[in-house]
Design a protein around this motif. Structure first.
Motif, PDB file in Angstrom:
ATOM      1  N   ALA A   1      21.266 -44.780  76.628  1.00  0.00           N
ATOM      2  CA  ALA A   1      21.353 -43.376  77.052  1.00  0.00           C
ATOM      3  C   ALA A   1      20.734 -43.197  78.435  1.00  0.00           C
ATOM      4  CB  ALA A   1      20.639 -42.489  76.032  1.00  0.00           C
ATOM      5  N   PHE A   2      19.612 -43.858  78.668  1.00  0.00           N
ATOM      6  CA  PHE A   2      18.916 -43.793  79.961  1.00  0.00           C
ATOM      7  C   PHE A   2      19.819 -44.315  81.076  1.00  0.00           C
ATOM      8  CE2 PHE A   2      16.326 -46.185  83.070  1.00  0.00           C
ATOM      9  CZ  PHE A   2      15.525 -45.173  83.571  1.00  0.00           C
ATOM     10  N   GLU A   3      20.482 -45.452  80.825  1.00  0.00           N
ATOM     11  CA  GLU A   3      21.316 -46.073  81.863  1.00  0.00           C
ATOM     12  C   GLU A   3      22.546 -45.241  82.193  1.00  0.00           C
ATOM     13  OE1 GLU A   3      21.852 -49.903  80.061  1.00  0.00           O
ATOM     14  OE2 GLU A   3      20.076 -50.734  81.081  1.00  0.00           O
ATOM     15  N   GLU A   4      22.963 -44.383  81.287  1.00  0.00           N
ATOM     16  CA  GLU A   4      24.141 -43.541  81.545  1.00  0.00           C
ATOM     17  C   GLU A   4      23.852 -42.403  82.511  1.00  0.00           C
ATOM     18  OE1 GLU A   4      26.552 -43.583  77.315  1.00  0.00           O
ATOM     19  OE2 GLU A   4      25.698 -41.728  78.050  1.00  0.00           O
ATOM     20  N   ILE A   5      22.595 -42.045  82.662  1.00  0.00           N
ATOM     21  CA  ILE A   5      22.260 -40.876  83.474  1.00  0.00           C
ATOM     22  C   ILE A   5      22.424 -41.229  84.946  1.00  0.00           C
ATOM     23  CG2 ILE A   5      20.423 -39.248  84.086  1.00  0.00           C
ATOM     24  CD1 ILE A   5      19.267 -39.785  81.268  1.00  0.00           C
TER      25      ILE A   5
ATOM     26  N   ASP B   1      21.950 -41.666  88.843  1.00  0.00           N
ATOM     27  CA  ASP B   1      20.706 -41.852  89.597  1.00  0.00           C
ATOM     28  C   ASP B   1      20.150 -40.557  90.163  1.00  0.00           C
ATOM     29  OD1 ASP B   1      20.610 -44.488  89.051  1.00  0.00           O
ATOM     30  OD2 ASP B   1      21.475 -45.143  90.961  1.00  0.00           O
ATOM     31  N   GLY B   2      21.022 -39.668  90.562  1.00  0.00           N
ATOM     32  CA  GLY B   2      20.576 -38.404  91.142  1.00  0.00           C
ATOM     33  C   GLY B   2      19.714 -37.577  90.205  1.00  0.00           C
ATOM     34  N   ARG B   3      19.816 -37.859  88.914  1.00  0.00           N
ATOM     35  CA  ARG B   3      19.045 -37.080  87.946  1.00  0.00           C
ATOM     36  C   ARG B   3      17.649 -37.681  87.724  1.00  0.00           C
ATOM     37  NH1 ARG B   3      22.877 -34.607  84.391  1.00  0.00           N
ATOM     38  NH2 ARG B   3      21.192 -33.426  83.473  1.00  0.00           N
TER      39      ARG B   3
ATOM     40  N   GLU C   1      17.888 -28.196  89.865  1.00  0.00           N
ATOM     41  CA  GLU C   1      18.268 -29.258  90.796  1.00  0.00           C
ATOM     42  C   GLU C   1      17.429 -30.507  90.566  1.00  0.00           C
ATOM     43  OE1 GLU C   1      19.178 -25.486  91.633  1.00  0.00           O
ATOM     44  OE2 GLU C   1      17.102 -26.100  92.035  1.00  0.00           O
ATOM     45  N   GLN C   2      16.201 -30.300  90.123  1.00  0.00           N
ATOM     46  CA  GLN C   2      15.307 -31.428  89.890  1.00  0.00           C
ATOM     47  C   GLN C   2      14.799 -31.386  88.456  1.00  0.00           C
ATOM     48  OE1 GLN C   2      12.427 -32.035  92.984  1.00  0.00           O
ATOM     49  NE2 GLN C   2      12.292 -34.185  92.401  1.00  0.00           N
ATOM     50  N   LEU C   3      15.687 -31.851  87.563  1.00  0.00           N
ATOM     51  CA  LEU C   3      15.322 -31.899  86.154  1.00  0.00           C
ATOM     52  C   LEU C   3      14.219 -32.923  85.960  1.00  0.00           C
ATOM     53  CD1 LEU C   3      18.881 -32.096  84.573  1.00  0.00           C
ATOM     54  CD2 LEU C   3      17.409 -30.097  84.725  1.00  0.00           C
ATOM     55  N   LEU C   4      13.448 -32.748  84.900  1.00  0.00           N
ATOM     56  CA  LEU C   4      12.451 -33.749  84.552  1.00  0.00           C
ATOM     57  C   LEU C   4      12.879 -34.326  83.206  1.00  0.00           C
ATOM     58  CD1 LEU C   4       8.650 -33.296  84.975  1.00  0.00           C
ATOM     59  CD2 LEU C   4       9.643 -34.762  83.254  1.00  0.00           C
ATOM     60  N   ILE C   5      13.342 -35.583  83.231  1.00  0.00           N
ATOM     61  CA  ILE C   5      13.835 -36.236  82.021  1.00  0.00           C
ATOM     62  C   ILE C   5      12.956 -37.450  81.739  1.00  0.00           C
ATOM     63  CG2 ILE C   5      15.799 -37.348  80.886  1.00  0.00           C
ATOM     64  CD1 ILE C   5      17.632 -35.938  82.961  1.00  0.00           C
ATOM     65  N   LEU C   6      12.270 -37.427  80.609  1.00  0.00           N
ATOM     66  CA  LEU C   6      11.392 -38.538  80.232  1.00  0.00           C
ATOM     67  C   LEU C   6      11.889 -39.171  78.938  1.00  0.00           C
ATOM     68  CD1 LEU C   6       7.679 -37.303  80.503  1.00  0.00           C
ATOM     69  CD2 LEU C   6       8.965 -38.693  82.127  1.00  0.00           C
ATOM     70  N   PHE C   7      12.025 -40.486  78.951  1.00  0.00           N
ATOM     71  CA  PHE C   7      12.294 -41.250  77.741  1.00  0.00           C
ATOM     72  C   PHE C   7      11.019 -42.016  77.421  1.00  0.00           C
ATOM     73  CE2 PHE C   7      16.545 -40.555  79.237  1.00  0.00           C
ATOM     74  CZ  PHE C   7      17.401 -40.694  78.149  1.00  0.00           C
TER      75      PHE C   7
END
Length: 183
Positions: free
Chosen positions: A42-46, A48-50, A108-114
């Motif tokens: 799932a992480f690799e699908e995101i 790069d801009g995110r 514009e600048q989401l914070l996504i943590l796995f």
């Protein structure tokens, strides 16, 4: 990579990342059921801009104590979003800085943590209480994808994390049980 199955679970993660759900997403199951593989996929699908951030807890000696985890997260977040002031060293200040990063996320600048294998956190400095993860709703534009074991007794240290997350009464759609995978 030879990643098979789990399409429904991957789709659930994609939908969570696009949704306005204000809660973390928790992936749980027995040891070896594929939580890490699913999170990496799932992480690799995101795109790069995110700029998502992933941490595998317990893979190095430092990664299982909460202070090192928070320090590592705050350092990475400062690279993306520079801040004034000295870098905090005590656990309370690190937790506060992480919350400030959460609050400053934008569309514009989401914070996504796995964060994979939360059950590997040591109990030093109350790491297993997860005080640094808001118990109420997350600020807008913050997505937390967490994984932990759920096949341990509550009195087993590795079982405490799932018990703590369960106490938070997350909506059912924010909980993915991987034990259900058939052949």
């Amino acid at each position: 990579s030879t990643f098979v199955g789990r399409e429904a679970e991957l789709q659930a993660i994609r939908e969570y990342l696009r949704s306005d759900s204000p809660w973390p997403l928790v992936i749980h199951g027995a040891s070896g059921c594929g939580k890490t593989a699913l999170m990496w996929r799932a992480f690799e699908e995101i795109p790069d801009g995110r700029k998502p951030i992933i941490r595998l807890i317990g893979t190095t000696p430092n990664s299982s104590d909460v202070r090192s985890l928070l320090r590592s997260l705050c350092q990475k977040l400062r690279e993306q979003n520079p801040r004034e002031g000295e870098f905090p060293s005590d656990i309370k200040a690190l937790g506060e800085e992480l919350q400030e990063h959460f609050r400053s996320a934008t569309p514009e600048q989401l914070l996504i943590l796995f964060l994979d294998a939360l059950d590997q956190l040591s109990d030093e400095e109350s790491g297993r209480m997860l005080n640094w993860i808001p118990t109420s709703q997350l600020p807008p534009h913050v997505k937390l994808v967490l994984s932990c074991l759920s096949d341990r007794a509550n009195d087993d240290p590795a079982g405490q994390l799932f018990a703590e997350l369960t106490r938070r009464q997350l909506p059912a759609k924010n909980i993915i049980n991987l034990d259900a995978l058939s052949e």
